[in-house]
Enzyme design. Structure first.
Site, PDB file in Angstrom:
ATOM      1  N   ASP A 227       4.980 -45.235  12.401  1.00  0.00           N
ATOM      2  CA  ASP A 227       3.632 -45.794  12.461  1.00  0.00           C
ATOM      3  C   ASP A 227       2.707 -44.857  13.258  1.00  0.00           C
ATOM      4  O   ASP A 227       3.078 -44.392  14.347  1.00  0.00           O
ATOM      5  CB  ASP A 227       3.763 -47.140  13.190  1.00  0.00           C
ATOM      6  CG  ASP A 227       2.594 -48.066  12.984  1.00  0.00           C
ATOM      7  OD1 ASP A 227       2.341 -48.448  11.848  1.00  0.00           O
ATOM      8  OD2 ASP A 227       1.940 -48.408  13.998  1.00  0.00           O
ATOM      9  N   GLU A 284       3.137 -42.002   9.088  1.00  0.00           N
ATOM     10  CA  GLU A 284       1.806 -42.502   8.766  1.00  0.00           C
ATOM     11  C   GLU A 284       0.851 -41.780   9.705  1.00  0.00           C
ATOM     12  O   GLU A 284       1.075 -41.746  10.922  1.00  0.00           O
ATOM     13  CB  GLU A 284       1.702 -44.014   9.009  1.00  0.00           C
ATOM     14  CG  GLU A 284       0.334 -44.547   8.639  1.00  0.00           C
ATOM     15  CD  GLU A 284      -0.067 -45.820   9.357  1.00  0.00           C
ATOM     16  OE1 GLU A 284      -0.880 -46.569   8.814  1.00  0.00           O
ATOM     17  OE2 GLU A 284       0.420 -46.066  10.495  1.00  0.00           O
TER      18      GLU A 284
END
Ligand code: GLC
Length: 562
Positions: A227, A284
């Protein structure tokens, strides 16, 4: 008994074979599951509910492994399943070594790993390194007093002249600083205030966090989707970010994104994964404006191949145009370092459904086929988002049904991310076969017609279109491993490219437009139709001139390639 000298020769041969030949095959970096496979992104709350509480869970995923295997999937990525207060639906983690009871238990998770592996499906978890939930015991300790040993595991600052420590804004709007009355300092949160940012400059935190990652790797988890990797390190001087033209919305993330330390941490993570066999990480990368492929690609190289892959969001943010898609793809490939590997994605849990996004009202199913052929014939690992394979639409939610805090905050200007997270439509039965009771988000009301069961039976369905393409990607190395070279670069709504590997040569023809188009192709060899929305399989194809039908997607093989 074997004579001594023969024994020694045999021993040496076996040693050389196992040490150099087998190890060579095993570590052949050019041919790994996450490079040649197709990865399927599951939003666990919405995939399959096994215990009738209206929320998807791990046993639900286990029950659908045959489905995934039949679709041809090689790996699944699970959005977070760790214990969480669910303010951000799992992206606010309160314990990194457990499973939230809503999703099941560690035993269930181990069973999922075993069952998936036995079907040759790998399992990737979500790794949120930037922040924890404010309910994580680390944060409880950290906020308890200024001299708590874990104080420095998070980012605490004094205010500046009665104001916040600097001008940084959260991704979701408002200051990143939250004042804590108890210790009279501010803590930093890049997302919601319930998600406190970790301080990656603290060595104790880093060591403890990395040990936690080993817990999953030792268990057999195959990798991580990381993330917002590029936000995890911040300027140590906390300098103000520049604000072009004085417009706060345009604030540049100069001092709280892509800091050198983020690259170092990415590299450390990669080296930990490399201590294990065939593990991977995909990043990401957040940017303003979204979809900056250069920043995404920098995580493949800057840290000396820090990440195995990074998501390029530019493709999913493009309008429906062959030319725009071409430019995105070409730019993305041009940024991938030689040692790096691309991945491609058209949807995820933060966006609206691929099927409905930017495609206006007309020809959605035709466009879904063209985009499926594109995604599954491009160079780079394809990531599919659950439900896209049957063409699931955006959920139409009333205000009172909105659960994403972002939707609640910005309604009616932005209705949040729930739209793309509605329960999987398995059957025509009540609640779409997702659950026995009312699901946490409503099932789309088209489930009686649009569901997995009916599409599995229908040869011409979108599901079977995806399934065939995935099978072809496995059959032809040219598709999973081959070079990509464009022939027609989006002109007139047409995109044509070649995929080549050794003797295999395939051509992909995509007509993005609703009109018939004359397509002039270079070369004059004769090929065979492998798969097409409009043409008969096995038919011959003469590659000089063709009329592409509206939204035609055709794959041709040239068997004579030298
Ligand atoms: C990532 C996730 C998103 C989440 C955010 C904060 O961008 O994809 O869903 O809200 O991180 O963790």
């Amino acid at each position: 008994m074997v004579p001594n000298i023969t024994y020694h020769i045999m021993f040496i041969c076996t040693f050389v074979y196992t040490k150099y030949i087998l190890v060579e095959v095993h570590t052949d970096n050019n041919w790994l599951w996450w490079k040649h496979g197709v990865i399927y992104h599951i939003y666990p709350r919405s995939f399959s509910d096994s215990n009738g509480d209206g929320i998807g869970d791990i046993r639900g995923i286990i029950s659908k492994l045959d489905y995934l295997s039949n679709l041809g999937i090689d790996g699944i990525w699970l959005s977070p399943v760790y214990p969480s207060p669910m303010v951000d639906f799992g992206y606010d983690i309160a314990n990194y070594q457990q499973i939230d009871p809503v999703f099941g238990t560690l035993t269930d998770f181990r069973e999922l790993l075993d069952a998936a592996h036995s079907k040759r499906i790998r399992v990737i978890m979500d790794l949120v390194m930037n922040h924890t939930s404010e309910k994580h015991p680390w944060f409880t300790e950290s906020r308890s007093s200024r001299d708590n040993p874990k104080r420095d595991w998070y980012i605490w600052k004094k205010g500046k002249r009665g104001n916040t420590p600097n001008n940084w804004k959260t991704v979701f709007g408002g200051s990143v600083w939250e004042y804590d009355h108890k210790t009279q300092e501010y803590y930093l949160h890049t997302f919601f205030k319930e998600q406190a940012d970790l301080n990656w400059h603290n060595e104790d935190l880093k060591r403890t966090f990395f040990n936690g990652i080993k817990f999953w790797l030792d268990m057999g988890v195959d990798g991580f989707r990381v993330d917002v990797i590029n936000l995890i390190s911040k300027d140590t001087h906390f300098r103000d970010n520049p604000i072009p033209f004085g417009i706060p919305l345009l604030q540049k993330l100069r001092y709280n994104s892509n800091m050198p330390e983020s690259y170092n941490i990415a590299r450390e993570l990669r080296s930990l994964l490399d201590d294990y066999s065939e593990r991977m990480c995909v990043a990401e990368v957040y940017s303003v404006p979204p979809g900056d492929s250069a920043v995404a690609a920098s995580y493949l190289d800057k840290g000396h191949n820090a990440m195995n892959m990074a998501f390029d969001f530019s493709l999913m943010l493009r309008g429906w145009s062959a030319r725009k898609y071409f430019h995105s793809i070409r730019k993305w490939y041009s940024l991938i370092p030689e040692s790096g590997w691309a991945c491609n994605v058209l949807s995820n849990h933060d966006l609206h459904r691929n099927f409905d996004r930017f495609w206006y009202r007309r020809n959605k199913i035709e466009k879904a086929r063209v985009s499926a052929m594109l995604l599954l014939t491009l160079k780079g690992t394809p990531f599919l988002y659950y439900g896209d394979e049957i063409g699931m639409r955006n959920a139409r939610l009333k205000r009172k049904e909105i659960l994403d805090p972002l939707g609640k905050l910005f309604w009616p200007f932005f209705k949040g991310r729930d739209k793309g997270r509605s329960p999987m439509q398995w059957t025509h039965e009540e609640h779409g076969g997702f659950s026995d009771c009312k699901p946490w988000l409503p099932v789309n009301d088209d489930y009686p017609e649009l569901n997995v069961r009916s599409q599995e039976r229908d040869k011409g369905s979108l599901f079977n279109f995806y399934r065939t393409l995935i099978a072809l990607r496995k059959r032809y190395k040219a598709l999973s491993k081959g070079e990509w070279s464009p022939l027609i670069r989006g002109k007139n709504g047409i995109l044509v490219y070649l995929r080549e590997f050794e003797l295999e040569k395939l051509m992909v023809i995509l007509n993005f437009s609703s009109r018939r188009k004359k397509v002039e192709l270079p070369g004059n060899s004769t090929g065979k139709i492998v798969f097409s929305t409009h043409r008969v399989q096995e038919d011959e194809f003469f590659s000089e001139m063709m009329i592409a039908e509206p939204f035609e997607a055709t794959l041709i093989e040239f068997p004579e390639a030298a």
